[in-house]
Design an enzyme around this catalytic site. Structure first.
Site, PDB file in Angstrom:
ATOM      1  N   LYS A  44       0.848  -1.205   0.000  1.00 28.69           N
ATOM      2  CA  LYS A  44       0.000   0.000   0.000  1.00 28.69           C
ATOM      3  C   LYS A  44       0.879   1.250   0.000  1.00 28.69           C
ATOM      4  CE  LYS A  44      -0.281  -0.205   5.062  1.00 28.69           C
ATOM      5  NZ  LYS A  44      -1.154  -0.489   6.222  1.00 28.69           N
ATOM      6  N   TYR A 279      14.909  30.238   7.557  1.00 26.19           N
ATOM      7  CA  TYR A 279      13.755  30.985   8.061  1.00 26.19           C
ATOM      8  C   TYR A 279      13.717  31.038   9.584  1.00 26.19           C
ATOM      9  CZ  TYR A 279      11.764  30.531   3.339  1.00 26.19           C
ATOM     10  OH  TYR A 279      11.529  30.585   1.993  1.00 26.19           O
TER      11      TYR A 279
HETATM   12  C1  LIG Z   1      -0.337  -1.596   6.834  1.00 25.07           C
HETATM   13  C2  LIG Z   1      -0.968  -2.858   7.273  1.00 25.07           C
HETATM   14  C3  LIG Z   1      -0.181  -4.013   7.486  1.00 25.07           C
HETATM   15  C4  LIG Z   1       1.321  -3.998   7.467  1.00 25.07           C
HETATM   16  O1  LIG Z   1       1.787  -3.468   8.679  1.00 25.07           O
HETATM   17  P1  LIG Z   1       3.364  -3.451   8.992  1.00 25.07           P
HETATM   18  O2  LIG Z   1       3.437  -3.065  10.413  1.00 25.07           O
HETATM   19  O3  LIG Z   1       3.957  -2.433   8.081  1.00 25.07           O
HETATM   20  O4  LIG Z   1       3.843  -4.818   8.708  1.00 25.07           O
HETATM   21  C5  LIG Z   1      -0.838  -5.185   7.781  1.00 25.07           C
HETATM   22  N1  LIG Z   1      -2.186  -5.233   7.870  1.00 25.07           N
HETATM   23  C6  LIG Z   1      -2.962  -4.135   7.710  1.00 25.07           C
HETATM   24  C7  LIG Z   1      -4.439  -4.252   7.859  1.00 25.07           C
HETATM   25  C8  LIG Z   1      -2.385  -2.922   7.415  1.00 25.07           C
HETATM   26  O5  LIG Z   1      -3.157  -1.842   7.259  1.00 25.07           O
END
Ligand SMILES: *Cc1c(COP(=O)(O)O)cnc(C)c1O
Length: 396
Positions: A44, A279
């Protein structure tokens, strides 16, 4: 799109190097650690900023059986453009009413259902598509986010059983997600495991026979074998980053960071003592010195909260962001050293060339390393290296 098919031959202002060899090795290390389960590579958010298509292909190549995304749109792109074997399962879990259920069914995606509204929508779409949906029922075993509450589970399962009986869907999975797996020993972990077992048992009692039962994210995959069930969903570990320093270092688990973020110094100049920098003048040179201009800023995902704190490797030495990080650039005090403009500034990488890591930036910014890599912006080209691939035997 963050992938760069054709790189300019001129030196780059900045780039994120993505080491696909390290990614494959991480996939193999995670498969070994969860050898009784199948592995879902969570890609993702453009593979946590690493580039979803390239990462998905490399992960599947190295033995990931499943890919996971948050949104259906992310999953549809993978199916359409990923160049993946048709046997690769792709699951997406973050749905809102009116989502692309029909497209997902036609693409053979596994879709997650957390409540009755979603079940109704997927059933309607399956009727329209003329083929059954692959549905995974999500249980809230204690995270308090998405997923079906235990009190509503019997009803949701019952409705899914009925739809399965009518040939409109197949329940391919029952799954859940941990709240505190990155705090080994946290009392919620055992409670969630118990709740998960009970909710799986209820689904089976009503006649469901899911292909996969799963709850483990990266920290659970690394630290909690009894959470592995049929499938583990690893995100951050795939990218060679530990879920938290409390869990361990990447090296503790045989993992190697995949992303290196580097920039070319845009300017090196001498300034006198007492010179305000950037800044707000939150840094003033304590004596005559040299300043180096690093041409990346918060628009590139460099956290502004790391102003005055973020580390950078230049000429073999760690330097610290001097003053505020601006939209496109920040300054480091080079302490009189005179590297050439164009010299490399490494913000983070694997850490074994003396460079800082994403974890170091997370600490400087008061956040987690997930956020550091995920937020690297689209203005930073991803450059893929894959040293290992030439010699690699196809898996299994
Ligand atoms: C993002 C996500 C993962 C992966 O989590 P990590 O801690 O990066 O391994 C697994 N399951 C769900 C539902 C997620 O949203």
């Amino acid at each position: 799109m963050t992938e760069t098919a054709l790189l300019p031959t001129a030196p780059l202002r900045a780039h994120a190097q993505i080491d696909l060899g390290a990614l494959r090795a991480n996939v193999r290390a995670l498969r070994e650690r969860a050898s009784g389960a199948r592995l879902m590579a969570v890609v993702k958010a453009d593979a946590y900023g690493h580039g979803a298509l390239r990462v998905a292909r490399a992960a599947v190549d190295a033995g990931a059986d499943w890919l996971g995304t948050a949104t259906p749109e992310e999953a549809l792109v993978l199916r359409a453009r990923g160049g993946l074997p048709a046997s690769t399962r792709i699951m997406c879990w973050l749905w809102t009413p009116g989502g692309p259920w029909r497209e997902a069914i036609e693409a053979g995606l596994d879709v997650s259902v957390s409540g009755m509204w979603a079940l109704r929508e997927v059933v309607r779409a399956a009727r329209g598509a003329g083929r059954p949906a692959r549905v995974q029922l999500k249980a809230d075993t204690g995270l308090g986010r998405n997923g079906c509450q235990p009190g509503d589970w019997e009803e949701l399962v019952g409705a899914a059983v009925e739809a399965e009986g009518a040939g409109l869907l197949r329940v391919t999975g029952v799954w859940s997600h941990f709240a505190c797996a990155d705090e080994p020993g946290h009392p919620s972990i055992a409670l969630q495991l118990t709740a998960f077992r009970e909710m799986v048992a209820e689904a089976e009692r009503q006649g469901l026979r899911p292909e996969v039962r799963h709850i483990a994210n990266s920290p659970a995959t690394l630290t909690l074998p009894e959470s592995h069930f049929d499938l583990v969903r690893t995100g951050i570990a795939l990218y060679g980053i530990s879920p938290s320093p409390e869990v361990g270092t990447p090296a503790d688990f045989g993992l190697r960071p995949v992303m290196t973020l580097a920039a070319s110094l845009a300017l090196v100049k001498h300034v006198p003592a007492g010179h305000g920098v950037s800044y707000g003048h939150h840094y003033t040179t304590p004596g005559g010195t040299t300043l180096g201009l690093v041409p990346v800023g918060y628009a590139d995902g460099i956290p502004r909260h790391a102003s005055g704190a973020g580390p950078v490797l230049i000429g073999g030495k760690w330097r610290t962001v001097a003053g505020r990080i601006a939209m496109d650039q920040f300054v480091v005090d080079l302490g009189g050293d005179e590297p050439e403009a164009g010299a490399e500034a490494v913000l983070f990488g694997a850490g074994d060339r003396g460079e800082p890591t994403a974890e170091d930036w997370a600490q400087a910014a008061g956040t987690i390393a997930y956020e550091i890599v995920t937020r690297i912006g689209t203005r930073v080209p991803r450059v893929y290296v894959d040293d290992e691939h030439v010699n690699e035997q196809p898996d299994g």
